[in-house]
Design a protein around this motif. Structure first.
Motif, PDB file in Angstrom:
ATOM      1  N   GLY A 118      -4.917   8.231   5.566  1.00  0.00           N
ATOM      2  CA  GLY A 118      -5.745   8.357   4.373  1.00  0.00           C
ATOM      3  C   GLY A 118      -6.831   9.402   4.473  1.00  0.00           C
ATOM      4  O   GLY A 118      -7.399   9.807   3.454  1.00  0.00           O
ATOM      5  N   LYS A 121      -5.439  15.088   3.206  1.00  0.00           N
ATOM      6  CA  LYS A 121      -4.834  15.375   1.916  1.00  0.00           C
ATOM      7  C   LYS A 121      -3.485  16.048   2.140  1.00  0.00           C
ATOM      8  O   LYS A 121      -3.373  16.975   2.942  1.00  0.00           O
ATOM      9  CB  LYS A 121      -5.741  16.297   1.084  1.00  0.00           C
ATOM     10  CG  LYS A 121      -6.925  15.600   0.447  1.00  0.00           C
ATOM     11  CD  LYS A 121      -6.468  14.662  -0.671  1.00  0.00           C
ATOM     12  CE  LYS A 121      -7.661  14.029  -1.385  1.00  0.00           C
ATOM     13  NZ  LYS A 121      -7.214  13.073  -2.427  1.00  0.00           N
ATOM     14  N   THR A 145       1.067   5.372   1.845  1.00  0.00           N
ATOM     15  CA  THR A 145      -0.073   6.237   1.567  1.00  0.00           C
ATOM     16  C   THR A 145      -1.194   5.547   0.808  1.00  0.00           C
ATOM     17  O   THR A 145      -2.255   6.118   0.600  1.00  0.00           O
ATOM     18  CB  THR A 145       0.409   7.471   0.786  1.00  0.00           C
ATOM     19  OG1 THR A 145      -0.670   8.346   0.552  1.00  0.00           O
ATOM     20  CG2 THR A 145       1.059   7.078  -0.534  1.00  0.00           C
ATOM     21  N   GLU A 147      -3.983   4.416  -1.352  1.00  0.00           N
ATOM     22  CA  GLU A 147      -4.745   4.866  -2.511  1.00  0.00           C
ATOM     23  C   GLU A 147      -4.334   6.254  -2.998  1.00  0.00           C
ATOM     24  O   GLU A 147      -4.638   6.636  -4.136  1.00  0.00           O
ATOM     25  CB  GLU A 147      -6.236   4.863  -2.191  1.00  0.00           C
ATOM     26  CG  GLU A 147      -6.651   5.773  -1.056  1.00  0.00           C
ATOM     27  CD  GLU A 147      -8.129   5.625  -0.732  1.00  0.00           C
ATOM     28  OE1 GLU A 147      -8.936   5.606  -1.688  1.00  0.00           O
ATOM     29  OE2 GLU A 147      -8.466   5.520   0.452  1.00  0.00           O
ATOM     30  N   ASN A 148      -3.648   7.034  -2.166  1.00  0.00           N
ATOM     31  CA  ASN A 148      -3.210   8.368  -2.581  1.00  0.00           C
ATOM     32  C   ASN A 148      -1.801   8.357  -3.166  1.00  0.00           C
ATOM     33  O   ASN A 148      -1.173   9.400  -3.313  1.00  0.00           O
ATOM     34  CB  ASN A 148      -3.252   9.326  -1.390  1.00  0.00           C
ATOM     35  CG  ASN A 148      -4.651   9.467  -0.811  1.00  0.00           C
ATOM     36  OD1 ASN A 148      -5.629   9.555  -1.557  1.00  0.00           O
ATOM     37  ND2 ASN A 148      -4.763   9.473   0.510  1.00  0.00           N
ATOM     38  N   GLU A 151      -0.869  10.689  -6.344  1.00  0.00           N
ATOM     39  CA  GLU A 151      -0.765  12.117  -6.043  1.00  0.00           C
ATOM     40  C   GLU A 151       0.507  12.415  -5.256  1.00  0.00           C
ATOM     41  O   GLU A 151       1.238  13.375  -5.560  1.00  0.00           O
ATOM     42  CB  GLU A 151      -2.003  12.554  -5.256  1.00  0.00           C
ATOM     43  CG  GLU A 151      -2.080  14.044  -4.985  1.00  0.00           C
ATOM     44  CD  GLU A 151      -3.348  14.430  -4.248  1.00  0.00           C
ATOM     45  OE1 GLU A 151      -3.485  15.606  -3.891  1.00  0.00           O
ATOM     46  OE2 GLU A 151      -4.203  13.542  -4.033  1.00  0.00           O
TER      47      GLU A 151
END
Length: 628
Positions: A118, A121, A145, A147-148, A151
């Motif tokens: 996390g 990016k 992944t 919370e991401n 994306e």
């Protein structure tokens, strides 16, 4: 088989009633308590009887469904167990992870999961690089992944669009805000925003029927020490919460169900784990149907991972035995995909190539050589497993209803109901491990007395910190391993300047002295002490002389209860300053007399390893840590 054929086949074997069986059992017990001797009570509160009969499963509605039919107790596969062998890959380097994924698929994996930290990016180019060597029509791709997820999903779909058939692509991201609440104490975003993101994720994959975007991480519960019923009951409650929140936002219940992937842990309670997965499908199917979802939409997607609660740092190759049976349970229960974790994953930042290869090959052997993939629901018809399935489903449903009475999972968690339930079970299990009622082979039973981990294992793995939110709404679950405290105790011995020497003074009754010497050797070995066994001495005086010559720190008297009073008095008169006198056994009638004679400790079947050996370490002046 027709009734006529059945009657001819079994004509020579007259039926035996339950009453007749019970009469024979009572006779063999010779007055012993039936419940205590033959009935096993599980952590789930289920009584497991010594045998099961056809009448035990009469009336179970789900027995009449076939594999692939509602309520999916017998799995979703119409032809054999067509599960996916999944390998999880930590992404530190994109290039390295991509190469590892390609190799895993070439060597038998049907699914890969990229664990994306996390704190980094990942760009569209990163996601494309990770998957460029994978055939998206045939290989399932998962992204761990959190919370991401939104994306990462956008990058993946952009890459997959036009390169693969949307109806064939199998993939997932593990967006699980309630899971985040469970182990960190708070959602990824605000509670409202988390469910808004979940809605957007589902809408974004409306054209991708086999892409899962929501996760229910039930393995958190088992890896915090819960029972199987708690793992299942709380997982159902989380799934139900997602349905409730998302139907309120206009997403049909069936569509929510289709977007969910449930992840469970499988431990070494072999038959119970098989039954748990079957019960999970049953309850979820009924739940989705009650919400108005179609029967096709009510089929639960299940991924399983071998549990970490029962894995050990010491004697780590025993983890291979555990992961093998755990993988078998998952497969026989009908899991859609299975991760067999490498045996060294709990004590290495990155598992060795050998460990990963063995983990992957475990499932290949189960599929190709044990032929588990060729049979549809091999558990079907087993009175025992069918009964367990019904019992687990019943108990899990009761827990589910308790959670609903508190306003649903999130409210129950904020009220600390979930944490208290799991913590209570974990405490019982930890105490049983310390008392050797629950076995962790190589640690609390039959330890390798010569094994050292100093220099080969980072001691910090025994104190891994859990990521907890800086703004927790409630205290999170504590992820633990059952062996942690025992490992710390043994490491304490390793760090000491001198390994304590245990001398087994065997004398008297030959049967009792050998039995108690074996017990004592095993007991002290659990703390990493050096143990000197002996064939036997003519008397205590001779044994004490030999103990002095061996420079023993601990002298353990191993004999019969009747011989201890005289022997202990004699040994106490010969004991050196600084030596500890221990008795193997607990002779109730003479305990006070033995204490007065100088016996400091008694080791026996009910002894708590941590309490007894920890007290001995304290008396020997052993440091608690390197900083002491």
């Amino acid at each position: 088989m027709s009734n006529a054929k059945e009657s001819r086949l079994f004509a020579e074997f007259p039926p035996v009633s339950r009453e007749e069986w019970e009469a024979v059992i009572q006779k063999d017990l010779k007055g012993a308590d039936y419940q205590k001797k033959l009935v096993w009570k599980t952590h789930e509160g289920i009584d497991v009887r010594p045998y099961y009969r056809k009448e035990d499963v009469s009336g179970l509605e789900f027995l009449h469904s076939a594999p692939g039919e509602f309520p999916y107790v017998r799995g979703k596969f119409h032809k054999g167990q067509n599960w996916l062998n999944r390998q999880d890959i930590f992404v530190d380097s994109v290039k390295k992870a991509a190469g590892k994924a390609k190799e895993a698929v070439e060597k038998g994996a049907g699914s890969v999961a990229f664990i994306l930290p996390g704190n980094k990016k990942f760009t569209a180019q990163d996601i494309e690089a990770l998957t460029e060597n994978l055939c998206l029509d045939t290989t399932e791709v998962n992204f761990i992944t959190g919370e991401n997820a939104a994306e990462v999903l956008e990058h993946f779909l952009s890459h997959a669009n036009g390169r693969a058939d949307k109806s064939l692509v199998k993939a997932s991201v593990d967006f699980d805000p309630i899971g985040s609440l469970t182990i960190s104490g708070n959602f990824y975003e605000s509670q409202k925003d988390s469910f808004a993101t979940a809605k957007n994720l589902i809408e974004n994959v409306s054209a991708w029927p086999n892409v899962k975007v929501l996760a229910v991480n039930g393995q958190y519960f088992q890896n915090a020490g819960s029972s199987l019923v708690q793992e299942l009951g709380f997982s159902l409650a989380i799934g139900n919460e997602y349905i409730q929140e998302l139907t309120n936002r206009g997403i049909p219940a069936g569509q929510v169900s289709g977007a969910l992937k449930f992840s469970f842990a499988t431990g070494t309670n072999y038959f119970m784990e098989i039954a748990k997965i079957r019960a999970a499908r049953l309850l979820w199917a009924k739940l989705v149907e009650a919400w108005g979802g179609s029967r096709e939409e009510a089929c639960m997607n299940i991924h399983t991972t071998t549990a970490r609660f029962n894995k050990s740092v010491y004697d780590p190759f025993t983890n291979l035995l555990r992961t093998t049976t755990e993988s078998m349970s998952a497969i026989l229960g009908g899991a859609d995909s299975v991760t067999t974790e490498p045996f060294d994953i709990i004590f290495r930042e990155e598992s060795s190539e050998l460990a990963e290869r063995i983990a992957r090959n475990t499932q290949i052997v189960l599929r190709e050589e044990a032929c588990l993939g060729k049979i549809k629901d091999p558990s079907a018809g087993s009175y025992y497993i069918e009964s367990l399935t019904a019992s687990i489903a019943g108990e899990a449903w009761k827990l589910f209803l308790q959670v609903q009475e508190k306003g649903g999972y999130v409210e129950a968690f904020k009220q600390v109901f979930v944490q208290e339930q799991v913590a209570a079970t974990a405490k019982v299990r930890m105490n049983q491990i310390a008392a050797r009622g629950e076995t962790i082979l190589g640690l609390n039973q039959f330890p390798n007395l010569l094994e050292k981990v100093t220099g080969s294992v980072d001691p910090n793995v025994l104190d891994k910190k859990q990521n907890i939110s800086s703004r927790p709404l409630a205290a999170p679950l504590q992820l633990v391993r059952g062996s942690e405290e025992l490992e710390k105790m043994r490491l304490r011995t390793e760090r000491h300047s001198k390994t304590p020497q245990v001398f087994l003074l065997t004398y008297g009754n030959i049967t009792m002295r050998r039995a108690r010497a074996g017990f004592a050797s095993n007991f002290f070995g659990c703390a990493g002490f050096s143990v000197t066994d002996n064939i036997g001495f003519a008397g205590v005086e001779e044994g004490m002389k030999a103990a002095a010559e061996a420079e023993a720190d601990i002298v353990v008297l191993c004999s019969s209860d009747e011989e201890y009073p005289e022997g202990a008095a004699m040994a106490a008169g010969k004991i050196k300053q600084g030596q500890l006198l221990v008795v193997a056994g607990y002779p109730k009638e003479t305990v006070d007399q033995l204490r007065q004679a100088g016996v400091k400790h008694f080791i026996h079947m009910r002894s708590n390893l941590l309490e007894t050996l920890g007290a001995i370490q304290n008396e020997l002046g052993m440091k608690l840590s390197m900083n002491d």
